[in-house]
Design a protein around this motif. Structure first.
Motif, mmCIF file in Angstrom:
data_model
loop_
_atom_site.group_PDB
_atom_site.id
_atom_site.type_symbol
_atom_site.label_atom_id
_atom_site.label_comp_id
_atom_site.label_asym_id
_atom_site.label_seq_id
_atom_site.Cartn_x
_atom_site.Cartn_y
_atom_site.Cartn_z
ATOM 1 N N ARG A 1 0.860 -1.182 0.000
ATOM 2 C CA ARG A 1 0.000 0.000 0.000
ATOM 3 C C ARG A 1 0.899 1.235 0.000
ATOM 4 N NH1 ARG A 1 -5.043 1.565 3.918
ATOM 5 N NH2 ARG A 1 -6.012 3.061 2.487
ATOM 6 N N GLU A 2 1.264 1.657 -1.181
ATOM 7 C CA GLU A 2 2.136 2.812 -1.369
ATOM 8 C C GLU A 2 1.342 4.116 -1.396
ATOM 9 O OE1 GLU A 2 5.494 2.774 -1.422
ATOM 10 O OE2 GLU A 2 5.293 0.660 -0.881
ATOM 11 N N LYS A 3 0.096 4.025 -1.816
ATOM 12 C CA LYS A 3 -0.798 5.186 -1.828
ATOM 13 C C LYS A 3 -2.091 4.818 -1.121
ATOM 14 C CE LYS A 3 0.925 7.283 -6.077
ATOM 15 N NZ LYS A 3 0.579 7.824 -7.408
ATOM 16 N N LYS A 4 -2.746 5.812 -0.562
ATOM 17 C CA LYS A 4 -3.922 5.548 0.255
ATOM 18 C C LYS A 4 -5.019 4.829 -0.521
ATOM 19 C CE LYS A 4 -6.716 7.958 3.695
ATOM 20 N NZ LYS A 4 -7.042 9.283 4.275
ATOM 21 N N GLU A 5 -5.158 5.154 -1.790
ATOM 22 C CA GLU A 5 -6.278 4.632 -2.547
ATOM 23 C C GLU A 5 -6.031 3.243 -3.132
ATOM 24 O OE1 GLU A 5 -4.476 7.263 -3.307
ATOM 25 O OE2 GLU A 5 -3.905 7.284 -5.441
ATOM 26 N N ARG A 6 -4.809 2.758 -3.069
ATOM 27 C CA ARG A 6 -4.476 1.519 -3.766
ATOM 28 C C ARG A 6 -3.905 0.480 -2.805
ATOM 29 N NH1 ARG A 6 -3.501 0.565 -9.219
ATOM 30 N NH2 ARG A 6 -3.764 2.808 -9.573
ATOM 31 N N PHE A 7 -4.443 -0.720 -2.888
ATOM 32 C CA PHE A 7 -3.994 -1.817 -2.030
ATOM 33 C C PHE A 7 -3.840 -3.044 -2.921
ATOM 34 C CE2 PHE A 7 -2.895 -3.786 1.711
ATOM 35 C CZ PHE A 7 -3.827 -4.611 2.323
ATOM 36 N N SER A 8 -2.619 -3.524 -3.020
ATOM 37 C CA SER A 8 -2.329 -4.618 -3.942
ATOM 38 C C SER A 8 -2.070 -5.906 -3.179
ATOM 39 C CB SER A 8 -1.096 -4.273 -4.791
ATOM 40 O OG SER A 8 -1.301 -3.075 -5.492
ATOM 41 N N LEU A 9 -2.571 -6.973 -3.711
ATOM 42 C CA LEU A 9 -2.320 -8.314 -3.164
ATOM 43 C C LEU A 9 -1.388 -9.042 -4.117
ATOM 44 C CD1 LEU A 9 -3.089 -10.475 -0.988
ATOM 45 C CD2 LEU A 9 -4.833 -11.262 -2.612
ATOM 46 N N ILE A 10 -0.354 -9.649 -3.566
ATOM 47 C CA ILE A 10 0.657 -10.316 -4.382
ATOM 48 C C ILE A 10 0.723 -11.784 -3.985
ATOM 49 C CG2 ILE A 10 3.086 -10.342 -5.069
ATOM 50 C CD1 ILE A 10 2.979 -7.316 -3.850
ATOM 51 N N LEU A 11 0.594 -12.636 -4.978
ATOM 52 C CA LEU A 11 0.830 -14.057 -4.765
ATOM 53 C C LEU A 11 2.251 -14.322 -5.245
ATOM 54 C CD1 LEU A 11 -2.323 -13.643 -5.085
ATOM 55 C CD2 LEU A 11 -2.375 -16.056 -5.781
ATOM 56 N N GLU A 12 3.130 -14.598 -4.341
ATOM 57 C CA GLU A 12 4.559 -14.678 -4.663
ATOM 58 C C GLU A 12 4.871 -15.783 -5.660
ATOM 59 O OE1 GLU A 12 6.690 -12.490 -3.768
ATOM 60 O OE2 GLU A 12 5.530 -11.383 -2.273
ATOM 61 N N SER A 13 4.254 -16.919 -5.481
ATOM 62 C CA SER A 13 4.431 -18.052 -6.393
ATOM 63 C C SER A 13 3.114 -18.820 -6.390
ATOM 64 C CB SER A 13 5.592 -18.926 -5.921
ATOM 65 O OG SER A 13 5.726 -20.064 -6.758
ATOM 66 N N ALA A 14 2.300 -18.519 -7.380
ATOM 67 C CA ALA A 14 0.937 -19.034 -7.372
ATOM 68 C C ALA A 14 0.894 -20.560 -7.318
ATOM 69 C CB ALA A 14 0.176 -18.537 -8.602
ATOM 70 N N SER A 15 -0.041 -21.059 -6.535
ATOM 71 C CA SER A 15 -0.252 -22.502 -6.459
ATOM 72 C C SER A 15 -1.732 -22.797 -6.700
ATOM 73 C CB SER A 15 0.185 -23.041 -5.097
ATOM 74 O OG SER A 15 -0.606 -22.473 -4.078
ATOM 75 N N THR A 16 -2.017 -24.037 -7.045
ATOM 76 C CA THR A 16 -3.399 -24.388 -7.384
ATOM 77 C C THR A 16 -4.342 -24.183 -6.201
ATOM 78 O OG1 THR A 16 -2.914 -26.714 -6.912
ATOM 79 C CG2 THR A 16 -2.739 -26.009 -9.212
ATOM 80 N N ASN A 17 -3.842 -24.298 -4.973
ATOM 81 C CA ASN A 17 -4.732 -24.097 -3.821
ATOM 82 C C ASN A 17 -5.034 -22.626 -3.558
ATOM 83 O OD1 ASN A 17 -2.429 -23.170 -2.560
ATOM 84 N ND2 ASN A 17 -2.214 -24.928 -1.202
ATOM 85 N N GLN A 18 -4.508 -21.757 -4.386
ATOM 86 C CA GLN A 18 -4.859 -20.343 -4.318
ATOM 87 C C GLN A 18 -5.930 -19.969 -5.344
ATOM 88 O OE1 GLN A 18 -0.731 -18.844 -4.507
ATOM 89 N NE2 GLN A 18 -1.063 -18.020 -2.445
#
Lengths: 112, 113
Positions: free
Chosen positions: A68-85
């Protein structure tokens, strides 16, 4: 009306890819949240943020990070996607606990 | 004990009848209570909020709060097929960090014509 916009409605990614889910709100809300929702498991909190550059782990943070670098934006990062995600990912924002959340339209992520 | 409990349903209601949904919560210090409606494949939408004991009405919806008994309910009058959805109860526990809400698992409502 408050608008919470999630960048993608549907995403298909390969196992091992780094995945970014973006969420933007337009009402200057302090608090933002990322949930995933799976059949029979309800809404599960991944991460939340109550201020710029602040983040707190939710109930299931493993395999995820946020930014969350700016108030209006919140990013979700999957570092290494897996099928259970594979899941529906929901972003929400709120000014404080007395106003409830406004949810974005959700991103249905499939990891193959 | 789950923090917020709802009967998963489905609650089957004839068109025009009253649908009654219940939610119990464990944190006695909870301050704010919300009902969300979620259609299949869509995101939750806030339909009611309630903060003090008693009833709050908004159109065909009535939320009822009883803090002493730690339950909150939602009544849907004159139920319509378009009310068929999952209804999520959410509570703001006093002990929660930040401004997190705790959600119940939801009650699925089916309104039959």
């Amino acid at each position: 009306d408050v608008k919470v916009t999630q960048s993608s409605r549907y995403l298909v990614k390969r196992t091992g890819e780094k995945v970014f889910l973006e969420c933007v709100q337009d009402m200057d809300h302090e608090n933002m949240f990322w949930y995933r929702q799976d059949p029979g498991l309800g809404l599960r909190l991944i991460y939340f943020s109550y201020d710029v550059k602040m983040k707190e782990k939710g109930d299931i943070p493993e395999g995820y990070s946020v930014s969350r670098e700016k108030k209006e934006r919140f990013s979700l990062i999957l570092e290494s996607a897996s099928t259970n995600q594979t899941s529906m990912y929901l972003c929400a924002s709120s000014p404080d606990r007395n106003y409830g959340y406004t949810f974005g339209s959700g991103t249905r992520l499939t990891v193959v | 004990q789950k923090e917020v409990e709802q009967n998963s349903g489905p609650l089957s209601v004839p068109e025009g009848a009253i649908a009654s949904l219940n939610c119990t919560y464990s944190d006695r210090g909870s301050q704010s209570f919300f009902w969300y409606r979620q259609y299949s494949g869509k995101s939750p939408e806030l339909i009611m909020s309630i903060y003090s004991n008693g009833d709050k009405e908004d159109g065909r919806f009535t939320a009822q709060l009883n803090k002493a008994s730690q339950y909150v309910s939602l009544l849907i009058r004159d139920s319509q097929p378009s009310d068929s959805a999952t209804y999520l109860c959410a509570v703001s526990p006093i002990k929660a960090a930040g401004n997190k809400l705790t959600f119940g698992g939801g009650t699925r409502v089916l309104v039959k014509p």
